[in-house]
Design an enzyme around this catalytic site. Sequence first.
Site, PDB file in Angstrom:
ATOM      1  N   SER A  50     -77.729  74.703  40.603  1.00 32.02           N
ATOM      2  CA  SER A  50     -77.593  75.699  41.675  1.00 32.02           C
ATOM      3  C   SER A  50     -77.715  74.953  42.998  1.00 32.02           C
ATOM      4  O   SER A  50     -78.751  74.952  43.647  1.00 32.02           O
ATOM      5  CB  SER A  50     -78.669  76.780  41.549  1.00 32.02           C
ATOM      6  OG  SER A  50     -79.974  76.251  41.676  1.00 32.02           O
ATOM      7  N   GLU A  67     -89.260  81.039  46.991  1.00 30.93           N
ATOM      8  CA  GLU A  67     -88.236  80.082  47.434  1.00 30.93           C
ATOM      9  C   GLU A  67     -86.865  80.756  47.365  1.00 30.93           C
ATOM     10  O   GLU A  67     -86.573  81.490  46.417  1.00 30.93           O
ATOM     11  CB  GLU A  67     -88.293  78.883  46.474  1.00 30.93           C
ATOM     12  CG  GLU A  67     -87.229  77.818  46.688  1.00 30.93           C
ATOM     13  CD  GLU A  67     -87.293  76.773  45.578  1.00 30.93           C
ATOM     14  OE1 GLU A  67     -88.382  76.545  45.010  1.00 30.93           O
ATOM     15  OE2 GLU A  67     -86.235  76.204  45.242  1.00 30.93           O
ATOM     16  N   GLU A  71     -84.987  73.913  32.360  1.00 32.97           N
ATOM     17  CA  GLU A  71     -86.196  73.287  32.899  1.00 32.97           C
ATOM     18  C   GLU A  71     -87.400  73.481  31.979  1.00 32.97           C
ATOM     19  O   GLU A  71     -88.545  73.283  32.398  1.00 32.97           O
ATOM     20  CB  GLU A  71     -86.474  73.815  34.313  1.00 32.97           C
ATOM     21  CG  GLU A  71     -85.329  73.455  35.271  1.00 32.97           C
ATOM     22  CD  GLU A  71     -85.611  73.773  36.726  1.00 32.97           C
ATOM     23  OE1 GLU A  71     -86.608  74.459  37.025  1.00 32.97           O
ATOM     24  OE2 GLU A  71     -84.818  73.325  37.576  1.00 32.97           O
ATOM     25  N   GLN A  92     -83.990  82.907  39.131  1.00 33.06           N
ATOM     26  CA  GLN A  92     -83.841  81.641  38.401  1.00 33.06           C
ATOM     27  C   GLN A  92     -85.160  81.075  37.849  1.00 33.06           C
ATOM     28  O   GLN A  92     -85.182  80.537  36.747  1.00 33.06           O
ATOM     29  CB  GLN A  92     -83.204  80.624  39.351  1.00 33.06           C
ATOM     30  CG  GLN A  92     -82.989  79.230  38.806  1.00 33.06           C
ATOM     31  CD  GLN A  92     -82.302  78.327  39.825  1.00 33.06           C
ATOM     32  OE1 GLN A  92     -81.098  78.401  40.012  1.00 33.06           O
ATOM     33  NE2 GLN A  92     -83.068  77.489  40.503  1.00 33.06           N
ATOM     34  N   GLU A  93     -86.238  81.174  38.634  1.00 35.13           N
ATOM     35  CA  GLU A  93     -87.471  80.481  38.223  1.00 35.13           C
ATOM     36  C   GLU A  93     -88.714  81.333  38.462  1.00 35.13           C
ATOM     37  O   GLU A  93     -88.896  81.883  39.552  1.00 35.13           O
ATOM     38  CB  GLU A  93     -87.632  79.166  39.011  1.00 35.13           C
ATOM     39  CG  GLU A  93     -86.444  78.243  38.835  1.00 35.13           C
ATOM     40  CD  GLU A  93     -86.515  76.983  39.690  1.00 35.13           C
ATOM     41  OE1 GLU A  93     -87.601  76.634  40.182  1.00 35.13           O
ATOM     42  OE2 GLU A  93     -85.454  76.360  39.864  1.00 35.13           O
ATOM     43  N   LYS A 103     -92.927  70.919  42.176  1.00 32.15           N
ATOM     44  CA  LYS A 103     -92.402  71.707  41.055  1.00 32.15           C
ATOM     45  C   LYS A 103     -91.527  70.795  40.216  1.00 32.15           C
ATOM     46  O   LYS A 103     -90.635  70.111  40.726  1.00 32.15           O
ATOM     47  CB  LYS A 103     -91.667  72.965  41.519  1.00 32.15           C
ATOM     48  CG  LYS A 103     -90.317  72.787  42.175  1.00 32.15           C
ATOM     49  CD  LYS A 103     -89.570  74.131  42.223  1.00 32.15           C
ATOM     50  CE  LYS A 103     -88.113  73.955  42.564  1.00 32.15           C
ATOM     51  NZ  LYS A 103     -87.329  75.198  42.507  1.00 32.15           N
ATOM     52  N   ASP A 109     -88.676  81.274  42.392  1.00 37.62           N
ATOM     53  CA  ASP A 109     -87.455  80.786  43.025  1.00 37.62           C
ATOM     54  C   ASP A 109     -86.306  81.653  42.525  1.00 37.62           C
ATOM     55  O   ASP A 109     -85.672  81.321  41.521  1.00 37.62           O
ATOM     56  CB  ASP A 109     -87.183  79.310  42.691  1.00 37.62           C
ATOM     57  CG  ASP A 109     -85.866  78.830  43.322  1.00 37.62           C
ATOM     58  OD1 ASP A 109     -85.272  79.599  44.118  1.00 37.62           O
ATOM     59  OD2 ASP A 109     -85.432  77.706  43.020  1.00 37.62           O
ATOM     60  N   LYS A 121     -85.891  67.581  47.921  1.00 35.68           N
ATOM     61  CA  LYS A 121     -85.193  66.969  46.790  1.00 35.68           C
ATOM     62  C   LYS A 121     -84.465  65.727  47.300  1.00 35.68           C
ATOM     63  O   LYS A 121     -83.579  65.834  48.167  1.00 35.68           O
ATOM     64  CB  LYS A 121     -84.164  67.944  46.211  1.00 35.68           C
ATOM     65  CG  LYS A 121     -84.747  69.190  45.548  1.00 35.68           C
ATOM     66  CD  LYS A 121     -83.647  70.227  45.330  1.00 35.68           C
ATOM     67  CE  LYS A 121     -84.039  71.325  44.364  1.00 35.68           C
ATOM     68  NZ  LYS A 121     -83.061  72.444  44.373  1.00 35.68           N
ATOM     69  N   HIS A 150     -79.799  78.534  35.083  1.00 34.84           N
ATOM     70  CA  HIS A 150     -80.490  77.617  34.170  1.00 34.84           C
ATOM     71  C   HIS A 150     -80.670  78.170  32.766  1.00 34.84           C
ATOM     72  O   HIS A 150     -81.289  77.518  31.918  1.00 34.84           O
ATOM     73  CB  HIS A 150     -81.867  77.240  34.732  1.00 34.84           C
ATOM     74  CG  HIS A 150     -81.793  76.487  36.028  1.00 34.84           C
ATOM     75  ND1 HIS A 150     -82.875  76.309  36.845  1.00 34.84           N
ATOM     76  CD2 HIS A 150     -80.757  75.863  36.636  1.00 34.84           C
ATOM     77  CE1 HIS A 150     -82.506  75.609  37.919  1.00 34.84           C
ATOM     78  NE2 HIS A 150     -81.224  75.335  37.814  1.00 34.84           N
ATOM     79  N   ASP A 164     -84.671  76.161  50.131  1.00 36.38           N
ATOM     80  CA  ASP A 164     -84.091  75.113  49.281  1.00 36.38           C
ATOM     81  C   ASP A 164     -82.597  74.998  49.602  1.00 36.38           C
ATOM     82  O   ASP A 164     -82.204  74.155  50.421  1.00 36.38           O
ATOM     83  CB  ASP A 164     -84.337  75.460  47.806  1.00 36.38           C
ATOM     84  CG  ASP A 164     -83.611  74.528  46.845  1.00 36.38           C
ATOM     85  OD1 ASP A 164     -83.150  73.453  47.274  1.00 36.38           O
ATOM     86  OD2 ASP A 164     -83.482  74.875  45.656  1.00 36.38           O
ATOM     87  N   HIS A 172     -88.101  68.487  41.446  1.00 35.78           N
ATOM     88  CA  HIS A 172     -87.123  67.920  40.505  1.00 35.78           C
ATOM     89  C   HIS A 172     -85.782  68.639  40.661  1.00 35.78           C
ATOM     90  O   HIS A 172     -85.647  69.525  41.509  1.00 35.78           O
ATOM     91  CB  HIS A 172     -87.637  68.112  39.070  1.00 35.78           C
ATOM     92  CG  HIS A 172     -87.698  69.563  38.659  1.00 35.78           C
ATOM     93  ND1 HIS A 172     -87.653  69.994  37.355  1.00 35.78           N
ATOM     94  CD2 HIS A 172     -87.788  70.698  39.420  1.00 35.78           C
ATOM     95  CE1 HIS A 172     -87.717  71.317  37.317  1.00 35.78           C
ATOM     96  NE2 HIS A 172     -87.803  71.766  38.542  1.00 35.78           N
ATOM     97  N   ARG A 173     -84.788  68.284  39.860  1.00 31.58           N
ATOM     98  CA  ARG A 173     -83.557  69.060  39.716  1.00 31.58           C
ATOM     99  C   ARG A 173     -83.491  69.580  38.283  1.00 31.58           C
ATOM    100  O   ARG A 173     -84.206  69.091  37.406  1.00 31.58           O
ATOM    101  CB  ARG A 173     -82.301  68.196  39.993  1.00 31.58           C
ATOM    102  CG  ARG A 173     -82.191  67.606  41.366  1.00 31.58           C
ATOM    103  CD  ARG A 173     -82.365  68.589  42.514  1.00 31.58           C
ATOM    104  NE  ARG A 173     -81.418  69.688  42.549  1.00 31.58           N
ATOM    105  CZ  ARG A 173     -80.447  69.854  43.441  1.00 31.58           C
ATOM    106  NH1 ARG A 173     -80.277  68.932  44.386  1.00 31.58           N
ATOM    107  NH2 ARG A 173     -79.672  70.926  43.449  1.00 31.58           N
ATOM    108  N   SER A 174     -82.596  70.525  38.070  1.00 34.67           N
ATOM    109  CA  SER A 174     -82.494  71.073  36.705  1.00 34.67           C
ATOM    110  C   SER A 174     -81.974  70.012  35.728  1.00 34.67           C
ATOM    111  O   SER A 174     -82.311  70.037  34.544  1.00 34.67           O
ATOM    112  CB  SER A 174     -81.634  72.329  36.694  1.00 34.67           C
ATOM    113  OG  SER A 174     -80.419  72.117  37.382  1.00 34.67           O
TER     114      SER A 174
HETATM  115  P1  PGA Z   1     -81.077  72.957  40.659  1.00 31.82           P
HETATM  116  O1  PGA Z   1     -82.235  74.051  40.664  1.00 31.82           O
HETATM  117  O2  PGA Z   1     -81.678  71.632  40.423  1.00 31.82           O
HETATM  118  O3  PGA Z   1     -80.192  73.431  39.547  1.00 31.82           O
HETATM  119  O4  PGA Z   1     -80.423  73.049  42.009  1.00 31.82           O
HETATM  120  C1  PGA Z   1     -83.498  73.818  41.219  1.00 31.82           C
HETATM  121  C2  PGA Z   1     -83.775  74.757  42.343  1.00 31.82           C
HETATM  122  O5  PGA Z   1     -82.952  75.626  42.692  1.00 31.82           O
HETATM  123  O6  PGA Z   1     -84.836  74.655  42.940  1.00 31.82           O
HETATM  124 ZN    ZN Z   2     -84.398  76.393  44.398  1.00 30.58          ZN
END
Ligand code: PGA
Ligand code: ZN
Length: 432
Positions: free
Chosen positions: A52, A296, A216, A174-175, A399, A254, A348, A166, A323, A376-378
């Site tokens: 994402s 987020e 993740e 998403q999270e 995270k 998130d 990131k 994800h 983000d 991190h990234r996914s």
């Molecule tokens: P991504 O997701 O690594 O797939 O971008 C992580 C996030 O959105 O924080």
């Molecule tokens: Zn994010």
Amino acid sequence: MNSPSAARAGTYQISGVSALEILDSRGRPTVQAAVELADGTVGVAGVPSGASTGSREAVERRDGDKSRYKGLGALGAVDAAGGEIADRLRRQGWRDQAEIDAALIELDGTQNKDRLGANAIVGVSMACARALALADGRELWDWLTPDGVTPRLPVPHFNVINGGAHAANPLDFQEFMIAPVGAGSLREAVRAGAEVYATLRSLLASKGHATGLGDEGGFAPQVAEPEEVLDLLVTAIGEAGYVPGRDGVAIALDPAASEFRGDDGRYHVAGQDLTSADMIERYAQIIEEFPVWSIEDGLAEDDWDGWAALTERLGERVQLVGDDIFVTNPAIITEAISRGIGNAALIKLNQIGTVTETLEAMAVCRRGGYAAMVSHRSGETPDTFIADLATGSGCGELKTGAPARGERVAKYNRLIEIEAAVPSIPYGLPAT
Ligand code: PGA
Ligand code: ZN
């Protein structure tokens, strides 16, 4: 950075740069870069990859050759690292990381690093940092600590329920993360995360939900309503023996709202069409009912007016992390600070593309009174650079997924190693 100083000008001589096309945790190709110094010191780094992504991120170079990895091959980036970049970095001695990164940016010559590839550039930049720290005889976290900053072991944010881009479930957010803000040490925080995660698995199973994992490492149940997930988390935290909230285990979200905002400007959540104002009221209700301490990307990256309203309405009560909207870009974060957008930035390395610019983004946050959460990234590798970055920067927040899946656990285990080696490093959020 209190690393190489001008007094040691030209002390770093790079003798070689090489790279490999390796796999990330989703089975897609990514870059592993290695940098060798003339004294034989070698630094290696694995490059993460998001799903994402923000539209203003530095751009990964992909081969586009459909006969390999459906076009996702990274051989062009590997060649750039071992060819053009190696030639440039071997040509002179280097004063410090900033000088190396400036040369990489200049060599690429584009705004978004898409000529050589952000995946090539960030891999080499991270590998250089490792090599320089090793050459200085210092731990990476220590070497990355800016002057005047106290290192801290970050509060780990364990992403225990995955949705959005994800996971293949109907969950739009998403999270859903659990954050042991009130833990007494990093070790205890990791234990809390793992115990709540295990309890959550049993709870989901007892309710007939599948306990398969998303990208993740969080569970990916067939649930659509965010509030239903939050109920499950609060129950799991309590059943595991912890207090839900900032004194014990808090929750962070998130939603990654750019992913569920339609062309009509509406946010599509669990079958409902919501305006920015509706979303803000939904979050207000959520933080009223649940111990959510951080949100987020609650709104989309191009909804700056919505973000301003969100910050106005909830910014005093909850951390609002940018983000996709900030993409670790010092200039964008600077603009956001001046406009009162959010109160924290996600960090990131591969969003901006060099170690130096990442440190600059974090410095902008510190100067502007914004919090920072390293991420991190996914798509990940076992590389643990971000654990050192989170610790050295003193930001207090990291995270890096669930306490499951080797590439996520590696980062938490690195924090455990740092704590064991230097028990005097404080744990937790910095005082505000
Ligand atoms: P991504 O997701 O690594 O797939 O971008 C992580 C996030 O959105 O924080
Ligand atoms: Zn994010």
